[in-house]
Design a protein around this motif. Structure first.
Motif, PDB file in Angstrom:
ATOM      1  N   VAL A  31      51.421  92.107  35.271  1.00 35.96           N
ATOM      2  CA  VAL A  31      52.156  92.548  34.093  1.00 35.96           C
ATOM      3  C   VAL A  31      52.025  91.485  33.008  1.00 35.96           C
ATOM      4  N   VAL A  32      51.769  91.936  31.772  1.00 37.25           N
ATOM      5  CA  VAL A  32      51.720  91.054  30.609  1.00 37.25           C
ATOM      6  C   VAL A  32      53.131  90.909  30.059  1.00 37.25           C
ATOM      7  N   LEU A  33      53.516  89.674  29.735  1.00 40.73           N
ATOM      8  CA  LEU A  33      54.817  89.384  29.140  1.00 40.73           C
ATOM      9  C   LEU A  33      54.567  88.901  27.711  1.00 40.73           C
ATOM     10  N   ARG A  34      54.621  89.832  26.768  1.00 37.09           N
ATOM     11  CA  ARG A  34      54.301  89.514  25.377  1.00 37.09           C
ATOM     12  C   ARG A  34      55.345  88.554  24.794  1.00 37.09           C
ATOM     13  N   GLY A  35      54.842  87.482  24.196  1.00 38.78           N
ATOM     14  CA  GLY A  35      55.723  86.539  23.515  1.00 38.78           C
ATOM     15  C   GLY A  35      56.588  85.697  24.437  1.00 38.78           C
ATOM     16  N   GLN A  36      56.250  85.635  25.722  1.00 39.12           N
ATOM     17  CA  GLN A  36      57.105  84.928  26.679  1.00 39.12           C
ATOM     18  C   GLN A  36      57.265  83.442  26.324  1.00 39.12           C
ATOM     19  N   VAL A  37      56.212  82.824  25.793  1.00 41.62           N
ATOM     20  CA  VAL A  37      56.309  81.394  25.468  1.00 41.62           C
ATOM     21  C   VAL A  37      56.060  81.162  23.980  1.00 41.62           C
ATOM     22  N   ALA A  38      56.338  82.163  23.163  1.00 40.38           N
ATOM     23  CA  ALA A  38      56.068  82.064  21.727  1.00 40.38           C
ATOM     24  C   ALA A  38      56.864  80.944  21.064  1.00 40.38           C
ATOM     25  N   ALA A  39      58.000  80.572  21.644  1.00 49.16           N
ATOM     26  CA  ALA A  39      58.853  79.542  21.046  1.00 49.16           C
ATOM     27  C   ALA A  39      58.469  78.128  21.475  1.00 49.16           C
TER      28      ALA A  39
END
Length: 338
Positions: A31-39
């Motif tokens: 599963v892709v987790l979009r924006g999981q580490v964007a911060a």
């Protein structure tokens, strides 16, 4: 690329610790987790360009040199065996990640640069302080490891433990195959590997279907994940995956669950090749009954329920003591066979 682009890995938005434990960690598919580490500060630095990312990495001083794969321009970034299978098409060097970033900057504008790739560099050892500044919203079960390089690709392989891969800079494409596709992937040597686990001999981006015809069946089951900076990908244990990194400088951080204390099923597989695979068919069929009864059967964990607890020994329930007993039993058996 031949892998069907309509079979995309399922996607979700970023998750917290509860959502990861309940809805992601138990999955049997990626599963892709979009924006999981964007911060992450590292992701923000990467958005500022190659120089800003290099400056960010340079802040973390004192790290040990990391194993870095170095390949000539003619391999096109594909780390693999030589054509004659008598060696590898790259060499390994020990390079500090800060110095590697400087070199990647230097060759960033070259049309055919050498392939450089630091792989699985534990953050605490190679960039002390990185992990504290760039944390996941949940416990991944293992340390952060850095993968730093230019436009490269890693042959289709598997990981023993579940994998959480987080893109910091650059773009990554993962082509994934379920575990049951092993027969269609044409696996290479298991004792003379490229970088740890056995790998497929087929390049998914340019497959030779004349030489590897069953790979066309594997492609029917392939799933593709295209990741941008800030995205993460959960890969369950034993899912095969080919990884292609794009761009002059790219950085990925991954986490494997720490299974170091657990015995490896791969070792059991190799021992079965030695002791079971070449037996006459009737004997192999008989041993299959044993394996089903004690290992693979639905009630294998209850195979010794008819025995008193004190006498079950290696047939007892999972525990540190049972693992110790099993290790001693196996080592004793191997010693006698030797």
């Amino acid at each position: 690329m031949i892998a069907p682009t309509d079979r995309r890995v399922i996607e979700r938005e970023a998750v917290d610790a509860h959502e990861f434990a309940e809805g992601i960690a138990t999955r049997s598919a990626p599963v892709v987790l979009r924006g999981q580490v964007a911060a992450w500060p590292a992701v923000a630095a990467g958005r500022g360009g190659h120089r800003a990312l290099a400056d960010y990495v340079a802040r973390f001083a004192g790290g040990a040199p990391a194993e870095t794969l170095v390949g000539p321009p003619e391999i096109g970034g594909r780390f693999f065996y030589r054509d004659d299978m008598r060696g590898l098409n790259f060499k390994r060097e020990q390079i500090p990640l800060r110095r590697l970033m400087v070199e990647l900057l230097r060759i960033a504008d070259q049309s055919a640069p050498p392939a450089l790739y630091a792989n699985a560099a534990t953050a605490d050892e190679h960039l002390p302080g990185w992990a504290e500044e760039n944390r996941l919203a949940f416990d991944p079960g293992g340390p952060a490891r850095l993968w730093v390089g230019n436009a490269t690709q890693v042959a289709t392989h598997y990981d023993r433990s579940p994998n959480i891969a987080c893109v910091v800079a650059g773009k990554r494409r993962f082509t994934l195959f379920p575990p049951d596709q092993i027969a269609n992937l044409y696996i290479g040597p298991i004792d003379r590997t490229i970088a740890g686990p056995p790998a497929s001999m087929v390049d998914p981006d340019a497959p030779d279907l004349t030489r590897y015809p069953r790979f066309s069946d594997a492609l029917k089951h392939a799933q593709v994940a295209e990741l941008e900076p800030g995205d993460a990908l959960f890969i369950p244990s034993l899912w095969w995956h080919h990884v292609r990194a794009f761009g002059a400088i790219n950085v990925l951080v991954n986490y494997w669950r720490d299974d170091a204390e657990l015995p490896s099923p791969f070792v059991a597989l190799v021992h079965a090749m030695m002791s079971v695979r070449d037996l006459p068919h009737a004997e192999k069929t008989a041993w299959r009954s044993w394996f089903d009864h004690y290992v693979f059967g639905a009630n294998a964990d209850r195979a010794a329920d008819h025995l008193p607890d004190f006498i079950r020994g290696v047939l007892g329930p999972p525990s540190a003591e049972r693992t110790k007993q099993l290790r001693a039993y196996v080592m004793g058996s191997l010693h006698q066979e030797g």
